[in-house]
Design an enzyme around this catalytic site. Structure first.
Site, PDB file in Angstrom:
ATOM      1  N   ASP A 181     -23.102  49.938-121.985  1.00  0.00           N
ATOM      2  CA  ASP A 181     -23.037  51.083-121.074  1.00  0.00           C
ATOM      3  C   ASP A 181     -21.586  51.227-120.610  1.00  0.00           C
ATOM      4  OD1 ASP A 181     -23.333  53.077-119.247  1.00  0.00           O
ATOM      5  OD2 ASP A 181     -24.791  52.054-117.981  1.00  0.00           O
ATOM      6  N   TRP A 210     -27.168  48.560-112.257  1.00  0.00           N
ATOM      7  CA  TRP A 210     -27.365  49.912-111.752  1.00  0.00           C
ATOM      8  C   TRP A 210     -28.878  50.171-111.731  1.00  0.00           C
ATOM      9  CZ3 TRP A 210     -27.686  54.758-115.083  1.00  0.00           C
ATOM     10  CH2 TRP A 210     -27.603  55.921-114.306  1.00  0.00           C
ATOM     11  N   LYS A 237     -17.440  60.328-114.534  1.00  0.00           N
ATOM     12  CA  LYS A 237     -16.422  59.808-113.627  1.00  0.00           C
ATOM     13  C   LYS A 237     -15.012  60.075-114.158  1.00  0.00           C
ATOM     14  CE  LYS A 237     -19.939  58.236-111.473  1.00  0.00           C
ATOM     15  NZ  LYS A 237     -20.899  57.473-112.162  1.00  0.00           N
TER      16      LYS A 237
END
Ligand SMILES: Cc1ncc(COP(=O)(O)O)c(C=O)c1O
Length: 398
Positions: A211, A130, A246
């Site tokens: 993460d 990312w 999310k």
């Protein structure tokens, strides 16, 4: 002061969204942005969150500051999600959790905290990762190193090269890993591969920084945390950045958590004391609303069940669109094998479309995909899927 200073470049993904907004083509499709969309193309508020918010509004009596690590019940709720309710880590108080502004806030808090005690440590990130990972750790003063991860030929993980690199990471360095639904590739390590990574972390003494931004988007809340449980069982130091953007749909409420795990309750208490100092000079204390809404869901059996169903609904929709995309290309006579898109996990797919094709799709069809070919599969809907399949098939034939 700013006269002589050049403007900074726009964020690549947000820049794409700007271009999308300006596009006048009514059939335009945005597969770039990293948020979940339902079949109507909107990013919904989960029903469990709506109910929790109503409850919160009715019962809230103050907007007074939260403690620096946030509401302790929130931390406890996050730990149950991370480790399972009857985990040894929780029973022995080896974990401390701070409520942070999103996963990004958790990453930055962790980066700053570790930097304080290991100023020379590098951070190792996957190739690719990312984009903001490098930005966050660079801003915190780290030198970035890369470990091999995605194999564009096999569409899998470069496992042997990854292991070889991790074997050579010096003690004290930080290794950032995606727990599940790797962004941008959608390709994850599996069971025994994680066992090996944990074994190396333990033997070599580098610090795993996990993460965890998509818990529940892979297989389930429980299955997706398997790697976290493996690190926890090893009895080593590691940290986790959770994002609830999310899986709770709480994007703009900036809801996340930073969890520190150490071999003992005593060490965890020391680590927490320093994490609190890190937070105090950064954002002082967390924004309350999103975390309290998530906590309300986690603490209520009926809302929790509803949440599990809603997460499953998002996950199933993404899986269904993966299948429709792959089958749609086959049905249009595309010879290139895209079947791997069905196997990838989470919201993103490394589609394998070249930058030339990505550009062609934007210019000729108003279909917006991030350079490198990452598709947000949740951007596909029953309304646009045929258009997208037609366009990709045409682009590949052209
Ligand atoms: C891999 C990864 N980590 C962290 C984050 C940050 O999440 P948040 O929006 O909660 O800051 C994201 C968001 O897209 C992500 O994809």
């Amino acid at each position: 002061m700013w006269k002589e200073i050049e403007a900074a470049p726009a964020d690549a993904i947000l820049g794409l969204t700007e271009a999308f907004k300006k596009d006048k083509n009514p059939g335009k499709v945005n597969l770039g942005v990293g948020v979940f969309k339902d079949d109507a193309g909107t990013t919904p508020i989960l029903n469990c969150i709506k109910t929790a918010e109503k409850k919160l509004v009715e019962t809230e009596t103050t907007k007074g500051y939260l403690p620096i690590p946030g509401n302790p019940a929130y931390g406890a709720g996050v730990q149950k999600l991370l480790f399972g309710a009857d985990s040894e880590v929780i029973r022995s108080n080896r974990a401390a959790t701070l409520h942070t502004p999103g996963g990004t806030g958790a990453l930055r808090t962790g980066a700053d905290l570790l930097k304080k005690f290991k100023p020379a440590a590098k951070v190792w990130v996957s190739t690719p990762t990312w984009a903001n990972h490098k930005g966050i750790f660079t801003a915190a003063g780290y030198e970035i190193a890369d470990y091999p991860y995605y194999n564009a030929e096999t569409k899998g993980v470069k496992y042997d090269e990854l292991i070889e690199t991790l074997e050579g990471v010096p003690a004290g360095d930080v290794v950032l890993m995606h727990v599940c639904c790797h962004n941008p590739t959608g390709v994850d390590l599996v069971g025994e591969q994680w066992d090996k990574v944990v074994e190396i972390a333990k033997a070599k003494g580098w610090t795993p920084f996990l993460d965890f931004a998509y818990q529940g988007f892979g297989d389930s809340i429980e299955e997706d945390r398997a790697a976290v449980e493996k690190f926890a069982a090893a009895g080593i130091d590691f940290v986790v950045a959770s994002s609830f953007s999310k899986n709770f749909g709480l994007y703009n409420e900036r809801t996340g958590a930073f969890t520190i795990v150490t071999p003992s309750a005593e060490e965890t208490a020391v680590a927490l004391s320093h994490a609190k100092l890190t937070v105090r000079v950064n954002y002082s204390n967390p924004p309350a609303h999103g975390g309290l809404a998530a906590l309300t869901v986690l603490a209520d059996d009926a809302l929790y069940e509803q949440w599990i169903d809603e997460v499953a609904g998002m996950r199933d929709r993404i899986k269904a669109m993966r299948a429709k995309l792959v089958d749609g290309l086959v049905a249009r006579g595309v010879e290139q094998d895209f079947s791997y898109i069905k196997e990838q996990r989470g919201m993103f797919s490394f589609s394998g479309l070249s930058d030339d094709i990505v550009e062609w799709l934007k210019v000729n069809k108003s279909i917006y995909i991030v350079k490198g070919g990452r598709i947000n599969v949740a951007g596909l809907t029953s309304k646009n899927i045929d258009y997208v399949c037609d366009a990709i098939a045409e682009a590949l034939k052209a």
